[in-house]
Write an enzyme that holds these catalytic residues in place. Structure first.
Site, short mmCIF file in Angstrom:
data_model
loop_
_atom_site.label_atom_id
_atom_site.label_comp_id
_atom_site.label_asym_id
_atom_site.label_seq_id
_atom_site.Cartn_x
_atom_site.Cartn_y
_atom_site.Cartn_z
N LYS A 31 -5.35 6.63 4.78
CA LYS A 31 -5.52 5.20 4.68
C LYS A 31 -6.31 4.55 5.53
O LYS A 31 -7.42 4.07 5.03
CB LYS A 31 -4.20 4.60 4.26
CG LYS A 31 -3.15 5.10 3.29
CD LYS A 31 -2.12 4.04 2.92
CE LYS A 31 -1.17 3.88 4.22
NZ LYS A 31 -0.61 5.39 4.80
N ARG A 86 4.99 -2.10 1.69
CA ARG A 86 5.63 -0.72 1.68
C ARG A 86 7.02 -0.88 1.22
O ARG A 86 7.67 0.15 1.19
CB ARG A 86 5.95 -0.36 3.19
CG ARG A 86 4.81 0.52 3.87
CD ARG A 86 5.23 0.54 5.19
NE ARG A 86 4.77 1.55 6.15
CZ ARG A 86 3.62 1.72 6.75
NH1 ARG A 86 2.64 0.79 6.73
NH2 ARG A 86 3.43 2.85 7.43
N ARG A 109 -2.86 13.58 15.48
CA ARG A 109 -3.58 12.32 15.49
C ARG A 109 -3.61 11.63 16.68
O ARG A 109 -2.92 11.67 17.50
CB ARG A 109 -2.81 11.32 14.39
CG ARG A 109 -3.68 10.21 14.26
CD ARG A 109 -3.31 9.41 13.19
NE ARG A 109 -2.13 8.81 13.16
CZ ARG A 109 -1.68 8.22 12.08
NH1 ARG A 109 -2.38 7.97 10.93
NH2 ARG A 109 -0.34 7.63 12.00
N ARG A 134 -0.09 7.96 19.42
CA ARG A 134 0.89 6.94 19.14
C ARG A 134 2.29 7.51 19.20
O ARG A 134 2.59 8.65 19.02
CB ARG A 134 0.81 6.61 17.61
CG ARG A 134 -0.20 5.59 17.36
CD ARG A 134 -0.59 5.53 15.76
NE ARG A 134 0.42 5.19 14.93
CZ ARG A 134 0.43 4.91 13.94
NH1 ARG A 134 -0.51 4.60 13.24
NH2 ARG A 134 1.84 4.61 13.21
N ARG A 172 9.62 8.55 9.38
CA ARG A 172 8.80 7.83 8.84
C ARG A 172 8.41 8.62 7.29
O ARG A 172 8.13 7.77 6.38
CB ARG A 172 7.45 7.80 9.51
CG ARG A 172 7.50 6.89 10.75
CD ARG A 172 6.22 7.14 11.78
NE ARG A 172 5.10 6.69 11.31
CZ ARG A 172 4.05 7.37 11.48
NH1 ARG A 172 3.89 8.02 12.41
NH2 ARG A 172 2.71 6.77 11.02
P1 AMP Z 1 1.51 2.42 10.32
O1 AMP Z 1 0.36 2.36 11.34
O2 AMP Z 1 1.00 1.87 8.94
O3 AMP Z 1 1.72 3.91 10.05
O4 AMP Z 1 2.79 1.62 10.68
C1 AMP Z 1 3.36 2.08 11.79
C2 AMP Z 1 4.86 1.42 11.94
O5 AMP Z 1 4.76 -0.11 11.84
C3 AMP Z 1 5.58 1.61 10.48
O6 AMP Z 1 6.33 2.96 10.83
C4 AMP Z 1 6.57 0.67 10.70
O7 AMP Z 1 7.63 0.75 11.58
C5 AMP Z 1 5.75 -0.52 10.95
N1 AMP Z 1 5.01 -1.15 9.77
C6 AMP Z 1 3.64 -1.03 9.61
N2 AMP Z 1 3.77 -1.68 8.18
C7 AMP Z 1 4.92 -1.96 7.70
C8 AMP Z 1 5.47 -2.82 6.40
N3 AMP Z 1 4.37 -3.34 5.35
N4 AMP Z 1 6.72 -2.98 6.34
C9 AMP Z 1 7.61 -2.48 7.33
N5 AMP Z 1 7.04 -1.96 8.55
C10 AMP Z 1 6.02 -1.74 8.64
#
Ligand code: AMP
Length: 218
Positions: free
Chosen positions: A15, A89, A128, A161, A172
């Protein structure tokens, strides 16, 4: 044309990579809640301190914190087109988004679902690497840089990360299955869902995505 789209799919579905490409065009705002949270963590804000433990454990950050963070950004931006990457989410987040859009007399144009089988995700996520300077996303298995640890696009240093380590990745993926997957039916029932087979090269996905964004579906 303008669009207001949600990019939905498991972590590692691509994404962010696709959103960066689409948002390289003029007037497109890319809002990644993951990037926003990581910026809060690195700046040491109160929100960052509240979010960090959840993020490192591979769990979702509580809805109230996320919703407040997104509403503040969306309200302040006058962009024609935007992509929400990684938000909503959960169902409560999706309902909050509906309400803010209604209040602003706006609506979504697409919810794009990037479909990738679970087996492919572990390799994508653990391999990644992200450029700390320009945000470009690489992968030691599938999209390596010419010099290890250095971004091909800008020469910046690549970071791994902390939540892309195997233990956090399993969490996750579990959080995605339990809390985020129900959004597929939520948006399908509103007639908004466009499904893309994202288990292909970024170029193939990108082509299908631009065709999809060219026609409003909601
Ligand atoms: P991402 O970079 O989108 O994979 O997000 C990394 C982490 O940020 C996730 O594993 C969550 O801990 C937190 N996070 C990101 N977006 C959300 C969301 N919309 N709701 C809750 N936690 C989020």
């Amino acid at each position: 044309m303008s669009f207001r789209s949600v990019f939905l799919g498991p972590p590692g579905a691509g994404k962010g990579t696709q959103a960066l490409t689409v948002a390289s065009g003029p007037g497109v705002l890319h809002l990644s809640t993951g990037d926003m949270l990581r910026a809060h963590v690195s700046k040491g804000t109160e929100l960052g301190a509240q979010a960090k433990g959840f993020m490192d454990a591979g769990q979702l950050v509580p809805d109230a914190l996320i919703i407040a963070m997104v509403e503040e950004r969306l309200g302040g931006e006058g962009a024609n087109s935007w992509i929400l990457d990684g938000f909503p989410r959960t169902i409560p987040q999706a309902e909050a988004l509906d309400q803010s859009l209604q209040a602003a007399n706006a609506s979504l144009t697409h919810v794009v679902y990037f479909r990738v089988p679970n087996e492919a995700l572990m390799q994508r996520l653990t391999g990644r690497r992200t450029c700390g300077d320009c945000g470009a996303i690489w992968n030691v298995h599938t999209k390596p840089t010419q010099t290890e640890g250095k971004c091909d696009a800008c020469g910046g240093s690549l970071t791994h990360r902390s939540d892309d380590r195997p233990e956090a990745v399993s969490q996750r993926l579990e959080a995605y299955d339990k809390q985020t997957k129900p959004l597929l039916d939520f948006y399908r029932s509103k007639g908004c869902l466009v499904e893309i087979d994202a288990d292909r090269s970024p170029q193939e996905v990108s082509q299908e995505l631009s065709d999809a964004l060219a026609k409003e579906v909601c």
